[in-house]
Write a protein that holds these residues in place. Structure first.
Motif: not given
Length: 221
Positions: A177-192
């Motif tokens: 759906n989003d090929v024209f607006t977002n490619t790389a989506n990264f998520g970082i999960q770390v201790p707060v």
């Protein structure tokens, strides 16, 4: 903690950080790369920082993914709070001497830490180091990073590699759906409660991982 680098207080309450690449519509149509721009968001999708790859325009087309780059990360007032520097390193699995390294500064001009690739015959491995080059955490990727647009997790581990304390994920969900607006989506999960400087270094790690493993993953679509 006291004496936080200015601008990093935004990271102190976060245990999840999302990096979202902005792809210009023109670039998607022309198939040519323009300079990269990113939004760095909290888990609610609110923008905390934005990032621009400074010296990408020429290099991107001719020597990726071995190119050097500087990514400047600014807060919403436009103040630069983090600088990510990567020197030019040839990238080849046959020459493990050319391991990748990246330096994260916060505030700009002051080292916050490093992301250093460790040689391993099978798995992507990186060490997160503090400003004194002391090892703090490890990042261990999967055996295969080129899944068919499935999410890919790189585990954040304690130095003994026994306990997993977080992860860096490459998200492909919503890709079509989003090929024209977002490619790389990264998520970082770390201790707060992870040191905010190390959180800043983890953001740098995302850019290095993207460059090494996913840079050309949209080619040929």
């Amino acid at each position: 903690s006291h004496n936080l680098p200015p601008g990093l207080e935004y990271l102190s309450q976060l245990d999840r950080i999302i990096i979202h690449q902005q792809v210009e519509l023109l670039e998607a149509i022309l198939g040519r790369e323009t300079c990269s721009k990113y939004e760095i968001k909290n888990h609610l999708g609110q923008r905390v920082y934005f990032a621009v790859e400074e010296n990408g325009c020429f290099d991107r087309n001719f020597c990726s993914p071995i190119r050097s780059f500087t990514i400047r990360i600014a807060d919403n007032t436009g103040r630069e709070v983090i600088t990510v520097n990567r020197p030019l390193r040839c990238n080849s699995c046959w020459f493990p001497c050319f391991l990748q390294e990246l330096e994260v500064q916060s505030p700009p001009g002051t080292v916050a830490g490093y992301v250093v690739q460790k040689w391993d015959p099978f798995l992507p491995k990186f060490t997160i180091q503090n400003e004194s080059k002391e090892d703090v955490l490890k990042i261990i990727g999967p055996y295969a990073t080129c899944g068919c647009f499935e999410d890919v997790d790189f585990e954040v581990k304690a130095l003994n590699e026994m306990s997993t304390i977080g992860k860096i994920s490459k998200y492909w969900s919503g890709f079509v759906n989003d090929v024209f607006t977002n490619t790389a989506n990264f998520g970082i999960q770390v201790p707060v409660d992870l040191d905010v400087r190390i959180k800043a270094v983890m953001i740098g790690a995302c850019f290095l991982i993207d460059l090494m493993f996913f840079e050309n993953s949209l080619d040929g679509l």
